[in-house]
Design a protein around this motif. Structure first.
Motif, short mmCIF file in Angstrom:
data_model
loop_
_atom_site.label_atom_id
_atom_site.label_comp_id
_atom_site.label_asym_id
_atom_site.label_seq_id
_atom_site.Cartn_x
_atom_site.Cartn_y
_atom_site.Cartn_z
N PHE A 382 0.80 -1.13 0.12
CA PHE A 382 -0.05 -0.06 0.06
C PHE A 382 0.83 1.25 -0.02
O PHE A 382 0.50 2.41 -0.62
N ARG A 383 1.91 1.28 0.50
CA ARG A 383 2.88 2.40 0.62
C ARG A 383 3.82 2.44 -0.66
O ARG A 383 4.39 3.46 -0.79
N SER A 384 3.46 1.32 -1.32
CA SER A 384 4.45 1.39 -2.60
C SER A 384 3.75 2.30 -3.89
O SER A 384 2.44 2.57 -3.66
N ASP A 385 4.39 3.04 -4.45
CA ASP A 385 3.96 3.93 -5.46
C ASP A 385 3.66 3.13 -6.72
O ASP A 385 4.70 3.14 -7.64
#
Lengths: 429, 429, 429, 429
Positions: A382-385
């Motif tokens: 989720f924190r990956s772009d």
């Protein structure tokens, strides 16, 4: 308004270097980047015809300009969105707002934009001006068989329109319910509604080589009835769908729940029971606020997709075709087309992130009761772009790297206002 | 339509024996029956002009027939209610829906029904057709001073209309807020709103022998804005009212809270701080459902009145005159006039029960931490049947023992439909 | 247990290349990367002493092993966290659970870990075994002055302990309220509570060169009282704090609100009024669930920090020192230390993202009512992966690039269990 | 402590005149007074053994005095309640808290009080000190078959205890769920739980002349797990119960729902589907607050009974025997026995009012869409004072006209404290 493909080419060219740099970084960072890009290319989200104009609340409606004045203009608008993002390749019509006068012409027009016809929607929550009987006290639940019959006939008519267009699903959303304790015999309302649905179900086209029709039974916790809704929660919808038969499914609208509901768990259960049929995406803070997907609770949207991917894979379902993916939003303060571009992007991001979850490691963490690690695995993706992957999927499919930026750069809304006028109100609203 | 007083006399005559028997039982059962009856006679609840027609939701509106087509007909409708229950002796107008053309005539008409003009209400949540600037992005909070000025001017105009009619209060309900995170600078929106309110406050008429004007700042948690409301809770409203000055007060609408809010505690705090100005009665299960008062949570309504009576008495306030008592409801499935009769009755019952609470014993129980006894004292009066007292108060004041029954018996709605038509839509809705 | 710095060096060395590559990408992607890193280095989040052991619910408690058995061991645990992430440089004590026997030794021990003493917390929600009077019916609100005095004296004692340790704030969280309608005279409960708080306030140390004491008044909507809470919402807390004086502030705990509350707006208002004092971070879905920060609604956490950064900057406040930053969580199914590492990371990510918001562009979008663009600006930073910046800040400050991974790699929990036993229960729980 | 019947006789004698006067009035006012009194006499509500002592929250527990120290004393306490109100003629035991040492003696003791043994309750939400495996991560859902087996075996053991005592139902309430997104594979958790329940179901005693065993599957929306509950709503419970077989039913606990849930509609649906098994009565404002029945939302309680009476009659069910009626409350600030007397009274009032609803007129109003009249019919009985009927039912059955008053007059609590001590803690709590 048709989008000149050269605009997209120019737009992409200008952003090419920057995009390649990001993409190359992320293709390295995340495993299965290519896999995700391919899945994204296949993934299409239907645009509802009623979301192309400004919505409103009971307190008022602040129209924008250039809203589509006809079914043809609605199809053009979705065509424009699809040209920009290559992910909005279907339109969901609402009868009687969108009854085509010339079916062949409409099909051809849609086809020229690359658009399919997704689920058709009936409307028994309003009285049309030419309607003999009123739905003030419900439609499929009504105490009067004549009113029920009118509503049944309308639904069947909607199916026929859908058949003509090549749609393969009917969405039945009922506003039926009650506003006051005592108003309704819950038991009888359930039975009457079920009986009415049976008649509609019986009118579904038989399976053929080209079409396998489904009926989606949508539930909603409250509004416009404020005491009870006759299809009020997933449990009720599931009951109806189970009693109706194998073509009947539950449709989940994200805004149709009580506060704090765990929607992702509902999704998992329905998938497991083989009764999840489709989705209405939007976002909300209080009720059926119908805000842009992902604008309030993006992590919830991801968690829902996490269950969707997991459950569909477990059942060997095709992500792109085995569930109905639709947006259902209302635009009170935004340009509807911009809002829809934002919604589609948010949905694609959530889907891409869900695809990236390391499911083997996740199951290992679960089997070990390693709660910390399970959370880390989800939050890591989720924190990956993933936006570069989404952009790349668009680019490969012929869309724009940044659809919203291009929409603005081309002054699309100004063109629509010039073409259609500043005071238009989209048909049906 | 004027009610022939003989109808009431006949109606009461027919029920006289039964009523006397009930009254005599209850006058014996409860202490202070006579005290309660007198208080009830003095207690008047204002009817809002917009509640005389069918309301609706964003999904549709199912008109009834015989709705008032003009301010004059609205006054007649409230006059009719008041003739029936002698407790609806005021009307609350909404500008611009209810701008009187001939003030003197309107005052005389109202006077002939025994009606006063309660708080006047401004409207900056909709755009009127002749309005130069739009409230799409707010009114008193708007980033553009010109829009704010337009809204300020409108509010001042409403005050002037109110002055002309003999009203003594302005209710400001703002739909201002935002639908998406990021849309609003909360800080600046607060400051701009406060500044605008200051200008309106400055335009309140000075205190005179006949009028002491108040400004009511109404709060609401959500809807029609679905992310933030600029006057969103009692704390915000209290802040505004405190900064504005002694004529500014908080107005509590029962449906304007987050789920599970303890409204009675809010009432107690506001009364203690001298900042409770008035009430909008209705009931709700989910949001601002605007249902009939007492139809969903009658015990909550009683608990609120319990705090009102206790707090007003503690501050030496006059129950009948020192707070603004108004209904604010919407009628989607009921005859509006019947609904209002039900609401007034429910409010009177709650008030009567609150008057019956043995406050000395209650304080003793509290001082002794006797929670069981404190609950018993409240539930004892709540479980008592005070309807005979309410009916007696009506009877003595010249009203009907059973207003709803008489309304039906007289076929009032049929008369109104004959007079006004079956397809009317009340002005403003 | 002390962490050998060489472990961190080795850990970082091993990840150095990968980290540098990510950092260099993101330092390029986002503007002000260096600025953010510096801010992160300064930003410290206090760890509450009670969060170092397993929490529990009324249904049960499932202890982990190796929990700290004394204040000294609690300080060691926070020291360990701080050694790993260099962002947990303070501990928040709870009296009477954490009364130091030898203040000088405790201060020295904390100092050796680089730890400061954050706000001290009083406890009047439980009865201690040696306590003459019970708090069953409240403490500062109690009808009996003797109980109130006992609670006042306790709070003053807590201040004295805080003074001795070098703390500069007292957090007063009151469970006072009522479980049943009727139980409490809201008005008197408010007045008694205010009077009690005044006495505590008067005992705050005077401002000095080294300390400027604050009193934090924490509010909570419900639990453990289930009908009313005497400091139940921000409006109430604000009222108390305003009446108390300039050293009194409101403390916001994320889990202490009604469903759907817009906490970021509350934060903005309190900051604007100069009355926001501090924060208790955690996350929740239903009530005061006390889950890991950012584990349920990470976007909300970001939106809160967005308001914090905006509001603190507007008032010229120092991010690191002018508000109290604390975690308040409970760990039912996770290793407490791992949970705290996750919470700190989530808070840092939200803070870093908030720092990256382009505030000039955001204000421009707002002034133009460009809702779409305002949303884009916030979501753009939220979708950015700032973890490399957070890791770099840690690295520069002497911490580990991946504290959780190192914690696991070093088998810290096993060491603690060996040292302290498998069946320990942290003192106070 | 045994109640001397003479006390009741004296108590009733003293109140005889007043009671007769009220009764005669109400017997005249309401139709079917005699019918209601007979129904009330038959209606028994089980008291849970764990509600006889003070409950508590995770923040603390404030014991009262004289709490039962053994199963025998618990039975005595319920016997006392039953002697007072003749409506608490059953006790619901909780294993392992209430394992009888001498079954025959316990049965004889209960029999001497006129008490039956209602549903027996298993406990897999806590770890017992002698328990090999932990339920920290669930019981019937656990990833480890050995833990599941332990929980299965425990449930079967509970059935065996129930058989020995003459109980006929097992209530399975599972705290199983997850606290964090990712922690649980919802699908597998459901499947494992179902499999475990199947094994327990298989161990139910076969139907006999004297007993027809049922299994109640209780659902709960949240707490003690704060992200998901594996039996989280009626839909889930219904799914489990349907898959298990005809002896499995859903159990509804009033406090186990999301905010604003329409529980009465759920009741109606479950009754219609033949899957409602039983009830846990209590009341709540926020979550599973476990407050006295009818203390917060008495109208909701009435509406639930309105559906119960209507649905049971429609299916020819016996009110007294065909559903399990139990209280499930926690007493934090009240004397447990007084609280239970209040709960039983509130339940009886709601039941009596529901019996008084004119169902023929109600159906007529519904068929005519006369919403106003439908509401009037319900509110008319709700506003009626049925307490004299309830008192008369108690009197005829040998109980006290005012059980709470007699309990206080006899100083029962003081006697219990003298007998058992002031610092007792009820076993199991």
């Amino acid at each position: 308004m048709l989008l000149n493909p050269q605009y997209i080419a120019d737009h992409n060219q200008l952003r090419s270097d920057s995009h390649r740099s990001k993409l190359s970084y992320w293709a390295n960072e995340v495993e299965k980047a290519e896999f995700v890009i391919q899945k994204l290319i296949d993934f299409q989200i239907a645009i509802p015809s009623w979301a192309l104009g400004t919505g409103g609340t009971r307190f008022g409606r602040f129209s924008g300009g250039g809203e589509p004045r006809s079914l043809e203009e609605k199809i053009d608008d979705v065509g424009l969105l699809h040209a920009l993002n290559r992910s909005s390749g279907a339109i969901s019509l609402h009868i009687p707002w969108d009854i085509p006068k010339d079916v062949a012409a409409i099909r051809q027009q849609a086809g020229s934009h690359g658009l399919a016809f997704d689920a058709v929607n009936s409307n028994t929550f309003q009285d049309q001006s030419d309607q003999p009987l009123s739905y003030k006290f419900g439609s499929l639940q009504h105490v009067d068989k004549a009113v029920r019959q009118q509503a049944i006939d309308h639904n069947i008519e909607v199916i026929r329109h859908g058949e003509a267009l090549g749609s393969q699903a009917l969405t039945v959303w009922l506003s039926d319910g009650s506003c006051f304790p005592g108003q309704l015999n819950f038991r009888k309302a359930f039975e009457r509604t079920l009986e009415s649905l049976h008649e509609i179900y019986a009118a579904l086209p038989p399976d053929s080589d080209t079409a396998r029709w489904k009926m989606f039974v949508e539930y909603k916790a409250f509004e416009p009835n404020f005491y009870s809704m006759t299809v009020g929660d997933w449990g009720s919808s599931f009951l109806y769908a189970s009693k109706l038969g194998p073509k009947a499914y539950t449709l989940v609208d994200l805004g149709h729940h009580l506060p704090n509901a765990n929607i992702e768990q509902i999704v998992a259960i329905l998938l497991q029971e083989g009764k999840l049929g489709g989705f209405h995406f939007n976002d909300s803070k209080y009720g059926d606020d119908d805000l842009t997907a992902g604008s309030i609770k993006p992590y919830q949207l991801f968690l829902i997709f996490n269950e969707l991917v997991d459950g569909m894979d477990a059942h060997g379902m095709n992500h792109a075709t085995d569930l109905g993916w639709m947006i259902d939003a209302s635009h009170n303060v935004k340009d509807p087309l911009e809002d829809l571009l934002q919604s589609v992007e948010a949905i694609q991001i959530a889907y891409a992130q869900a695809l990236l979850v390391d499911r083997v490691a996740l199951e290992e963490a679960r089997e070990a009761n390693d709660v910390v690690q399970a959370q880390e695995l989800l939050q890591d993706v989720f924190r990956s772009d993933v936006r570069p992957l989404v952009a790349e999927a668009r680019r490969r499919a012929g869309g724009a790297l940044d659809p919203l930026a291009l929409f603005r750069q081309l002054n699309v809304r100004d063109s629509l206002i010039r073409e259609r006028g500043a005071k238009t109100v989209a048909t049906g609203l």
